[in-house]
Design an enzyme around this catalytic site. Structure first.
Site, short mmCIF file in Angstrom:
data_model
loop_
_atom_site.label_atom_id
_atom_site.label_comp_id
_atom_site.label_asym_id
_atom_site.label_seq_id
_atom_site.Cartn_x
_atom_site.Cartn_y
_atom_site.Cartn_z
N THR A 125 59.05 31.99 -14.82
CA THR A 125 57.67 32.42 -14.96
C THR A 125 56.75 31.30 -14.55
O THR A 125 57.00 30.09 -14.03
CB THR A 125 57.26 32.81 -16.48
OG1 THR A 125 56.09 33.46 -16.59
CG2 THR A 125 57.32 31.70 -17.42
N THR A 144 40.37 31.00 -4.38
CA THR A 144 40.61 30.25 -3.28
C THR A 144 40.95 31.14 -2.23
O THR A 144 42.10 31.69 -2.25
CB THR A 144 41.89 29.23 -3.67
OG1 THR A 144 41.53 28.36 -4.65
CG2 THR A 144 42.19 28.33 -2.28
N PRO A 145 40.09 31.80 -1.36
CA PRO A 145 40.17 32.72 -0.57
C PRO A 145 41.35 32.72 0.40
O PRO A 145 42.24 33.51 0.81
CB PRO A 145 39.00 32.59 0.42
CG PRO A 145 38.29 31.49 0.08
CD PRO A 145 38.79 30.86 -1.23
N ARG A 191 44.33 31.50 -0.38
CA ARG A 191 45.63 32.01 -0.98
C ARG A 191 45.80 33.70 -0.86
O ARG A 191 46.78 34.09 -0.57
CB ARG A 191 45.46 31.63 -2.39
CG ARG A 191 45.48 30.02 -2.50
CD ARG A 191 47.01 29.89 -2.48
NE ARG A 191 47.66 29.92 -3.73
CZ ARG A 191 49.11 30.00 -4.22
NH1 ARG A 191 49.93 29.76 -3.13
NH2 ARG A 191 49.64 30.12 -5.35
N ALA A 201 45.97 35.46 -6.48
CA ALA A 201 47.01 35.47 -5.47
C ALA A 201 48.04 34.39 -5.50
O ALA A 201 48.69 33.84 -4.60
CB ALA A 201 46.02 35.15 -4.26
N LYS A 240 57.31 30.27 -10.12
CA LYS A 240 57.86 31.25 -9.09
C LYS A 240 58.01 31.02 -7.83
O LYS A 240 58.82 31.31 -6.86
CB LYS A 240 57.15 32.50 -9.38
CG LYS A 240 57.30 33.15 -10.66
CD LYS A 240 56.54 34.54 -10.98
CE LYS A 240 56.74 35.02 -12.48
NZ LYS A 240 56.03 36.26 -12.48
#
EC number: 1.1.1.25
Length: 281
Positions: A62, A153-154, A156, A128, A66
Site C-alpha cells: 500500500t 503536480t501536473p 504526474r 496521480a 506501490k
C-alpha cells in the site's frame, strides 16, 4: 519454513488486511500467517528482501510503496504493466511477480456491492500516484466514457494519462482549472490528503450533478474529509475504500492460495465493527 504473507506500507498500523486475510483463511480452511510491516520508503527494498529470506512468499503493498514494488518485479501482469503500479507480490523462485488488484477490486465493489453501472460515466480522478494509477485502467475497461485526471503536480497527471494509452478518453487538466471542467457522474479521490486530520476538501460544487457518486479510495478516518465534502455537495452516493480493500484482498488471496473467498462476511464484519466505518456507506 512457514510461508509468510504481509502488507507493506508507511504508515500501516491501521490496516485491516491482516484481519481480512485471517478471516479468508478460516473460511477456506487455510492457515494464514499474515502481518503488517511498516517500512519507510528508503527501507522498503531491503525490508522486502529480508521478508523473502524469512519465508515471505506473498505480499500486499500500500501507500507509498506501490510504484517501488513495480520496480522490483521481474515479471508483471498486463494490467500491472499498464498501471505502472503493483499492490500484490508473489514470490516465484528467487524473484517477485507483480500484479495490481486494486482496480478490479474497486470495480467489483462499485458494480456488485453498490449496484453502479459505470458505462457511459464521465469521471474525475483526483491524484496521480500509485493508488490512482492502480485503478484508472480498470475503470476505463469498465466503460468510463471520459477520464479526467487532476493532480497538484501536473507532470504526474500527464505521466498517468500517457500510460493509459487512450488519448481520446483519458486527459489531464490543471488543478487550477477544476471550476471549468464541468460536472461528473463519478469523482474518485486517490490522494492521501485525508490522513491529515486538519485537512478540509474545498472542491467546486460545479463538479457535481444529480447522478454523481463520490468515492474515496481511503477508508476510516482518512476518508472522512472528502466524503464530508461529497455529502455537503449532495452527491447521490458516497463510497469509501473499504469494499475495494476487501475485494482486492480476495483477488490477492486467489493468486496465493488458488481459491477466491466469499467477501460479504468480512465486509459486513468490518463495517459493523467500527463506529467510523459504520457511517461510511
Amino acid at each position: 519454513m512457514t510461508d509468510r504473507y504481509a502488507v507493506f506500507g508507511h504508515p500501516v498500523a491501521h490496516s485491516k488486511s491482516p484481519q481480512i486475510h485471517a478471516t479468508f483463511g478460516r473460511q477456506e480452511g487455510i492457515a494464514v500467517d499474515y502481518r503488517a510491516i511498516d517500512l519507510a520508503p528508503e527501507a522498503f527494498l531491503a525490508g522486502l528482501e529480508a521478508f523473502a529470506a524469512d519465508g515471505g512468499v506473498g505480499a500486499n503493498v500500500t501507500s507509498p510503496h506501490k510504484e517501488a514494488a513495480f520496480s522490483v518485479c521481474t515479471t508483471l501482469t498486463a494490467r500491472a504493466r499498464r498501471a505502472g503500479s503493483v499492490n500484490t507480490l508473489l514470490r516465484k523462485g528467487d524473484r517477485w511477480h507483480g500484479d495490481t488488484t486494486d482496480g478490479i477490486g474497486l470495480v467489483r465493489d462499485l458494480t456488485d456491492r453498490h449496484g453502479l453501472d459505470l458505462r457511459g460515466r464521465r469521471m474525475l480522478l483526483i491524484g496521480a500516484g500509485g493508488s490512482a494509477r492502480s485503478v484508472a485502467p480498470a475503470l476505463l475497461d469498465a466503460g468510463i466514457t471520459e477520464l479526467v485526471v487532476v493532480n497538484r503536480t501536473p507532470e504526474r497527471a500527464d505521466e498517468l494519462i500517457d500510460a493509459m494509452g487512450e488519448p481520446g478518453r483519458a486527459i489531464s487538466r490543471y488543478w487550477e482549472d477544476l471550476r471549468d471542467l464541468g460536472d461528473f457522474e463519478l469523482i474518485v479521490n486517490a490522494t492521501s490528503a485525508g490522513r491529515d486530520r486538519d485537512i478540509e476538501f474545498k472542491l467546486p460544487l460545479s463538479l457535481v450533478n444529480s447522478m454523481t457518486t463520490a468515492v474515496d479510495l481511503n477508508y476510516g478516518e482518512a476518508a472522512i474529509a472528502f466524503l464530508a465534502w461529497a455529502r455537503a455537495a449532495e452527491c447521490r452516493n458516497t463510497v469509501d475504500g473499504l469494499g475495494m480493500l476487501v475485494e482486492q484482498a480476495a483477488e490477492s488471496f486467489l493468486q496465493w492460495h488458488g481459491v477466491r473467498p466469499q467477501t460479504d462476511e468480512v465486509y459486513q464484519s468490518l463495517r459493523q465493527g467500527s463506529a467510523v466505518l459504520a457511517g461510511e456507506d
